[in-house]
Structure formats: structure tokens, C-alpha cells
Design a protein around this motif. Structure first.
Motif, mmCIF file in Angstrom:
data_model
loop_
_atom_site.group_PDB
_atom_site.id
_atom_site.type_symbol
_atom_site.label_atom_id
_atom_site.label_comp_id
_atom_site.label_asym_id
_atom_site.label_seq_id
_atom_site.Cartn_x
_atom_site.Cartn_y
_atom_site.Cartn_z
ATOM 1 N N ALA A 239 0.845 -1.206 0.000
ATOM 2 C CA ALA A 239 0.000 0.000 0.000
ATOM 3 C C ALA A 239 0.878 1.253 0.000
ATOM 4 C CB ALA A 239 -0.936 -0.005 1.212
ATOM 5 N N HIS A 240 1.945 1.222 0.796
ATOM 6 C CA HIS A 240 2.863 2.359 0.842
ATOM 7 C C HIS A 240 3.506 2.601 -0.521
ATOM 8 C CE1 HIS A 240 6.085 5.009 2.131
ATOM 9 N NE2 HIS A 240 6.941 4.166 1.593
ATOM 10 N N THR A 241 3.969 1.520 -1.170
ATOM 11 C CA THR A 241 4.620 1.657 -2.471
ATOM 12 C C THR A 241 3.636 2.153 -3.523
ATOM 13 O OG1 THR A 241 5.959 -0.229 -1.796
ATOM 14 C CG2 THR A 241 6.147 0.465 -4.079
ATOM 15 N N ILE A 242 2.395 1.655 -3.466
ATOM 16 C CA ILE A 242 1.361 2.142 -4.393
ATOM 17 C C ILE A 242 1.146 3.643 -4.175
ATOM 18 C CG2 ILE A 242 -1.143 2.080 -4.831
ATOM 19 C CD1 ILE A 242 -0.951 -1.006 -4.534
ATOM 20 N N ASN A 243 1.068 4.078 -2.921
ATOM 21 C CA ASN A 243 0.904 5.513 -2.650
ATOM 22 C C ASN A 243 2.043 6.333 -3.247
ATOM 23 O OD1 ASN A 243 -1.546 5.415 -1.321
ATOM 24 N ND2 ASN A 243 -0.631 5.159 0.706
ATOM 25 N N LEU A 244 3.279 5.847 -3.075
ATOM 26 C CA LEU A 244 4.448 6.558 -3.620
ATOM 27 C C LEU A 244 4.388 6.652 -5.136
ATOM 28 C CD1 LEU A 244 7.670 5.244 -1.797
ATOM 29 C CD2 LEU A 244 6.515 7.448 -1.532
ATOM 30 N N LEU A 249 2.810 9.449 -10.501
ATOM 31 C CA LEU A 249 2.181 9.312 -11.816
ATOM 32 C C LEU A 249 0.874 10.091 -11.945
ATOM 33 C CD1 LEU A 249 2.728 5.451 -12.102
ATOM 34 C CD2 LEU A 249 3.893 7.190 -13.488
ATOM 35 N N ALA A 250 0.339 10.585 -10.835
ATOM 36 C CA ALA A 250 -1.008 11.164 -10.842
ATOM 37 C C ALA A 250 -1.092 12.448 -11.651
ATOM 38 C CB ALA A 250 -1.444 11.445 -9.407
ATOM 39 N N VAL A 255 -7.581 10.171 -8.686
ATOM 40 C CA VAL A 255 -7.808 9.840 -7.273
ATOM 41 C C VAL A 255 -7.636 8.340 -7.083
ATOM 42 C CG1 VAL A 255 -9.346 11.774 -6.711
ATOM 43 C CG2 VAL A 255 -10.322 9.651 -7.605
ATOM 44 N N TRP A 256 -7.134 7.948 -5.911
ATOM 45 C CA TRP A 256 -7.062 6.538 -5.587
ATOM 46 C C TRP A 256 -7.384 6.334 -4.115
ATOM 47 C CZ3 TRP A 256 -2.934 9.657 -6.259
ATOM 48 C CH2 TRP A 256 -1.918 9.659 -5.290
ATOM 49 N N THR A 257 -7.972 5.184 -3.809
ATOM 50 C CA THR A 257 -8.517 4.937 -2.482
ATOM 51 C C THR A 257 -8.326 3.477 -2.102
ATOM 52 O OG1 THR A 257 -10.238 6.568 -2.980
ATOM 53 C CG2 THR A 257 -10.614 5.118 -1.071
ATOM 54 N N THR A 291 -1.940 3.028 -17.362
ATOM 55 C CA THR A 291 -0.600 3.057 -16.761
ATOM 56 C C THR A 291 -0.669 2.697 -15.279
ATOM 57 O OG1 THR A 291 0.129 4.753 -18.311
ATOM 58 C CG2 THR A 291 1.408 4.525 -16.272
ATOM 59 N N LEU A 292 -1.627 3.302 -14.577
ATOM 60 C CA LEU A 292 -1.760 3.029 -13.144
ATOM 61 C C LEU A 292 -2.084 1.552 -12.905
ATOM 62 C CD1 LEU A 292 -3.776 6.208 -12.053
ATOM 63 C CD2 LEU A 292 -1.340 5.744 -11.656
ATOM 64 N N GLU A 293 -2.913 0.993 -13.775
ATOM 65 C CA GLU A 293 -3.258 -0.419 -13.649
ATOM 66 C C GLU A 293 -2.019 -1.296 -13.875
ATOM 67 O OE1 GLU A 293 -6.241 -1.694 -16.435
ATOM 68 O OE2 GLU A 293 -6.908 -3.275 -15.065
ATOM 69 N N ALA A 294 -1.245 -0.963 -14.909
ATOM 70 C CA ALA A 294 -0.040 -1.742 -15.206
ATOM 71 C C ALA A 294 0.969 -1.637 -14.066
ATOM 72 C CB ALA A 294 0.585 -1.261 -16.519
#
Lengths: 411, 411
Positions: A239-244, A249-250, A255-257, A291-294
């Protein structure tokens, strides 16, 4: 130009609230007795306005103007969340009624055709945007056969109990110039920036991924750190790495949750053996969404590569791609917004799903937002200032006239 | 030297398992009918061995040797976890019975006094280490008045139903040279390194902190990232930072666990407004334990300082400081281990709480571990090789003899 009646608009909006009113909010879920009463009242109000009003076989209320096309279809949904606000959906429905009525009753100017619509089940009691998707031919027979509400009532049973045959009306071939939908923003950006109208340029797409972690449950005292296969730690680090990565990339509208997170067995002295989290992200740009999905799937692969905990990804809700709304219709909305609100309007994406997403597949579609006080929605406290409600309807009526007259816009 | 009887030891251990046996495991929670049956059987086995055997007013079974002191008290607990293994506690209880019996029955050498004990409720059905703490005078009246099991039965009711008056036996003044407890390791380190005996040098201390996060629940689509007060993200980032800092500060025996993690309301499309996690850490070194605690509280302060989410810390289980076991008794255990196992023994801390922690407050105390197969405990699959069970008892008996004879050790 066509003139709407602010008092009649607000009166009808408040009358519709009475069907299912709880405090300032409304509980009017699709195909419940109170929703069916509201639909029958809407049908009668449309008929009183001079429209040819019917309830189709899925529950959509459609009021057809006696005027020949080209026509605009204007409306939104009449159902609410389990504990809903009074404007989410209802605002756009009554705008459609009021504007269709204003065009029928006007005595100056040429006759112009506006049909009003109140979709069924946008909120997904049986299936998200069920009414509009049925009208557009975008449901599957499999989905309809298995759909149930939270109480386990099947859609088939609910239709039968309502005296409906499950066959939706379809767009009358050649009639429509397009579809217009007004809605509350359900966010705080209009209010924050002092705007009264938002012209929606696109509806964001979304991805939903359930991420599972399988480690080894063990004693929290006697298992040294280097021998652990801790599902909770794997969840936290991913979760931390996804946030980083997502921060890097945002875009401005990304938005992501992580709305759900569970670890098991969930005791102070036991290293969790399993964990799950739910990641949702939304973006108006399909490329960025992909991109976010990949990146997410790559991070899951990386987490798996160290072999400590098994990580799996499952799409938990069908992917929704972003919908670009019609630029020409939007330019009419922008011109009308400028006309009624001066500079107090803005072009913006919609971060929530709307019926207009599906209408956009069968005809040009555009949307207009009015401010949500405090950004609150899906809550009894949801509200919009009367002044903004009236202004939004005036803008939508003005846009309808310029679209149907085929007037060019500055945009 | 004293000789234990391996067959008798294993037979009694298997007989005790029959009280509450489920597959290879045991369900024998404190003060249940099956636990009381087991205690009565233990009392009779102690009496058969020639001990003066009684069940005290809290449920401890104590078998006093007819021989005058100085004496050793040897035992462990007879209760199990809700789904327990057959050796956790039982092993040390039957060791105490077998060694006391061996000393009474020996015909060579001087008479030496070993009393056997089976504590009640080490596993905390009503309160962790309730029997040994009662014996040592370390319970509070407030605690006893409010204690309940998971079914809501109060300790007072449970004692009354068992015909017990709630008054514990206390150490006979001047009698005891010390307390010895054998236990399964409940970890995999002995097995991994090919050792058959662990001589416990200290019992780790622990801290338990419940960390709460209060943010603002909101719509996951329409709330931009910079306006969010996301409780789940605050949890993930704090947990990640704790992992980083603890890795930097940890000693070889430090362990930490986030065993519980919840976010609410827990829906895909809603930003969590509240979250909670439970952090536990253990260390044999009091200084490091206090450093880790201070660092945790500082990280929580830092998380609060940014003002996005309110973070609170509550100690959720009373702090336990590390217990240094008696060095002289341990040196006798080490010499005995060397004698029976050659080099296949090791000095090690205990990462789990044991009754010996509390006995150490009123008399010298020491502990011996035997290997757990695969490190498994608190599980029906818990087991130890017969050979290791016998060897552990031989070492403990030899140590008891050298302690009671007052022999000097190399250490």
C-alpha cells in the motif's frame, strides 16, 4: 428565449422529496413501493405538462413532447441511495420536467421538442445505471437474470411485483439531437472556487482491484522477524509503495482509495496469515488509467518475487473507461453558463458515474453540475442553495434552446 | 543420581491429554468441567506418588513432598488455549510429577524435596497466569472481581461452580530454594539449529499499543487527493514508518507485530473516516523496549503534527517488563543439559510469557525448553519428539539434584 418558472421548479422538486422523505434526506430505492409511487406522480406531472408520458417495462418514466424532432432528451434518475440526499438524481429529473414544460407552454418563438426522462436504478439497487443502460441496449440477459437487491429480492421478482414486464423503451430512431443531464457535483470544488455551474467535459474511468495476501499465521512472540511470512506487513508495504508510485504518476484529476483493509485472524499476539485490501483508482484519461493499472500489477509481481507472501490481484468491479462527452453540446452549455452566471462557471470532469455515460454510447450527451454545499452527497445532509438550483435550470434551458435552434457557439 | 522413568513419564503425559483430547490436540480451558476433571486426576496421581496433594482455592494443584526443605517447586500449567496443543503446559506439569515421584521413590542418595505444581489459567481464560500470580500474591482484588471468560462467565461464578473459594495457596515460608519450569519452545530455533534443550536466560517484556486514526469519511470519486483526510492512508504510512524505524533499532531478539488492522466503513468507493491498528513489540532488554515505545509515541506525535488525521495511542494490554531468570539455577540447568545432551543445547531468551515470570518475583526461578516440531504451538498440530521429551526431563531432574545438593557448577 424560453423562460423557466423558478417557483414551479422548486415546488416540484420539494414534492418529489416527499416520496420517501426522512428529515431533509430521502430513502427511495429503486422499485420499492415509494419509488413506484414517485414514478407514477412523475408520469402524471409530465402528462399535466402536455407530454405523452409513460412508464416503460423497466421503470423509466419518459415524457415525449408532442412537437416533432429534432428533440433533446433531458433528465436524470429518480431513485436514491439507501440513505440518500434529496437532490442526487431528483434535481436533473425535475429540470427535465420543467424545461419540457416551459417549451410546450411558451407562446413566443418556434416550437422546440424536449422530452423528459426519469431513469430507474442509477444507484445500483439491482445494477448500476440499470434504467439508462436498458434504454441504450447495454444490459446483458445474464446480468438481468441474476440481479438481486441487498435483501435477496431478484430483479425479475421486483419487476413482476411492480407490474412491469422488464422490456425497456428504446431511443426513437432519428428523433434525438442529444441528451442533457444536470446533477449536483457531489464534490466541493465548485463551492470552493466560488463557481455556480460546472460544464462536464468527461466522466472519469475507474479500476477496482482486490489484492489478497497469503502468508503464514504464527506466534507473535516466538517467531523471529526473519522467519515471518506476515500478511499484514506485506499489505502495508505494498500500500505504501502504491501511494508513492501513484503520487509520482497522478494527474490533477487522478484519485485513488484503499477503502477496505482486513487482516486475519486479527489478534494482538498472532502474526496475520492472510490479509486483503481493495484498491480503487479513477482518472479521466484512459492512458493514465491503464498506466496506473499496469504499475499496480507490476508492484504486485515485485511483491510476489521476494516469495515471502503470496500476493494475488482480482478485478473486483468491471473496469469503466473514461467517457468523453460531446464537445459541441458542451460548448452550448458553456455559452449558456456564461450568459446566466457570468464568469462563475468552469469546465470540469465528473469524478462519479452518471447515466450520461451510457447515453453517450447512443447519442451526443453532455452534463451540467450545480454546487453541493460542503461537497456532501449520499447523505441526508446533501443540499444546494435555491439560487444555484434555479440558475442551473436556466442555463440548461438556454443551452437546450440554442442547441435545438442550431445556433453556432463561440466555442 | 536420580533416575526418571521414561515410560511412566510418557504414559502420564498421554493420560493427561485424554482430558479434552480433540485429534492430536486438546481443548481444556481453565475451570471447565474437563479441566477440573484433569486437576482431580493430577491430584490423585500426586497422592499416588506419595506427595501431600491438594487443590487450592483458585484451582492450582500442589503436591508437597514429605521431605523437609530446602525444596524445589517444579511444574507448569495444566490448562490449554481454546484450540490447544497437548504439550503447552502439560509437559512441565508431568515433568514436575515425574521428578517429585523419582525423588520420593529413589533408594540411593539422600532424601531431597521436590514439590510438584499444576497452575490454573496460564492461558488467560479469565486472566493471564492467574494461578501463578495468585500464588505469588500478584493479583488485585479489582481484577478478580471483574474477570470474565469469553462467554461472559465471571471468575467468581466459575470458582463457585467448581466448589473453590478463590483463596490461593501461598509459598511456605523458608521452604523453597527455587522454582523450575520446563516448557515447549513454541518457536523453531532449537529444531533449526539441531539443539535438544534450551536454557532460558530471561523472558522478554512487551508493550501493546492500540493506535486510532480519525479522519473524514468522504466520496472516493469526487474528493480530490489534497482535500482528503484518509484514515487508511494515515494507518499505512504510520505502519510503514514504524517498520522502518523498528528495523533500524531492533536487536536480534526484538519482534514486533501489527496483528489487527481495521478501517471503516470499509467500502470500495468510500474514503475511510476511521481506522485502528494494534502494535505489539517484545524485547528481552528493558532499555530497548522503552526506546521502541518512545519512538512509537514520537512517530504518532509526528503523524498528528501534520493535522490531516488525528492519531491516538492507548496501551491496550498492561506493559510487561523483561524478567531476568536466576543465573545460578540456570548454570545448574546448563551443566545438566551438557551432561545429557552434549553440545546440543543453547542458552536463549523466552519470547513468550510463562508462569516463571511471576514466580521469579518471590523466589529464584529458571526455565528449560524442549524443541517444538516445526515451531508450531497454540494449535492441535503442536508436538515434540518422544526422545526430546525424555531428554528434557532427565536434564531437569539432574539439575534439581545438583541444586538441592548445593553442588557448585562450572558457570
Amino acid at each position: 428565449v424560453v423562460t423557466i418558472d423558478p417557483d414551479r421548479l422548486l415546488t416540484d422538486l420539494r414534492r418529489l422529496r416527499r416520496f420517501g422523505a426522512v428529515d431533509q434526506g430521502v430513502v427511495r430505492q429503486s422499485l420499492t413501493p415509494i419509488d413506484l409511487e414517485a414514478r407514477d406522480w412523475l408520469r402524471r406531472r409530465m402528462a399535466d405538462a402536455g407530454l405523452d408520458a409513460t412508464i416503460d417495462g423497466v421503470g423509466n418514466v419518459i415524457g415525449r413532447s408532442p412537437t416533432d424532432g429534432p428533440a433533446l432528451l433531458i433528465g436524470s434518475h429518480a431513485d436514491t441511495q439507501p440513505t440518500g440526499g434529496w437532490l442526487d438524481g431528483a434535481l436533473g429529473v425535475i429540470y427535465g420536467l420543467e424545461i419540457a414544460r416551459a417549451f410546450i407552454q411558451r407562446t413566443d418563438g418556434p416550437p422546440l421538442a424536449v422530452d423528459a426522462v426519469a431513469w430507474v436504478d442509477e444507484e445500483g439497487t439491482f445494477g448500476s445505471c440499470l434504467g439508462s443502460r436498458s434504454y441504450c441496449g447495454l444490459t446483458t440477459s445474464d446480468e438481468l437474470a441474476t440481479a438481486k437487491n441487498a435483501d435477496g429480492v431478484t430483479l425479475t421478482e421486483a419487476w413482476r411485483a411492480a407490474g412491469l414486464d422488464g422490456v425497456a423503451a428504446r431511443p426513437e430512431p432519428g428523433r434525438y439531437r442529444g441528451y442533457l443531464e444536470a446533477h449536483i457535483e457531489q464534490g466541493a470544488s465548485l463551492e470552493r472556487d466560488g463557481n455556480q455551474i460546472g460544464v462536464v467535459t468527461e466522466i472519469v474511468g475507474s479500476r477496482n482491484i482486490a489484492i489478497g495476501f497469503l502468508g503464514q499465521q504464527n506466534h507473535a512472540g516466538t517467531t523471529p522477524m526473519h522467519l515471518r511470512r506476515d500478511a499484514a506487513t506485506a499489505l502495508v508495504e505494498l500500500a505504501h509503495t502504491i501511494n508513492l508510485e501513484f503520487r509520482r504518476l497522478a494527474g490533477s484529476a487522478t484519485v485513488w482509495t484503499i477503502g477496505r483493509m482486513t487482516v486475519a485472524p486479527g489478534a494482538a499476539s498472532i502474526i496475520p496469515g492472510t490479509a486483503e485490501m481493495h484498491l480503487q483508482f479513477r482518472d479521466p484519461d484512459l492512458g493514465r488509467l491503464e498506466t496506473l493499472e499496469a504499475v499496480t500489477l507490476q508492484l504486485i509481481d515485485d511483491a510476489n518475487a521476494d516469495g515471502v507472501v503470496d500476493v494475488t490481484a482480482t478485478p473486483s468491479i468491471a473496469p469503466v473507461n473514461p467517457t468523453k462527452l460531446d464537445e459541441e453540446l458542451a460548448s452550448h452549455l458553456a455559452a449558456a453558463a456564461e450568459q446566466v452566471a457570468g464568469s462563475r462557471w468552469v469546465a470540469m470532469p465528473s469524478a462519479a458515474v452518471h447515466d450520461a455515460m451510457f447515453l453517450a454510447e447512443v447519442m451526443p450527451a453532455a452534463m451540467l453540475f450545480v454546487p453541493s454545499i460542503g461537497g456532501i452527497s449520499h447523505d441526508f445532509a446533501e443540499n444546494t442553495r435555491d439560487e444555484d438550483i434555479v440558475l442551473g435550470c436556466e442555463a440548461l434551458a438556454a443551452a437546450a434552446e440554442s442547441i435545438l435552434r442550431g445556433e453556432p457557439t463561440a466555442g
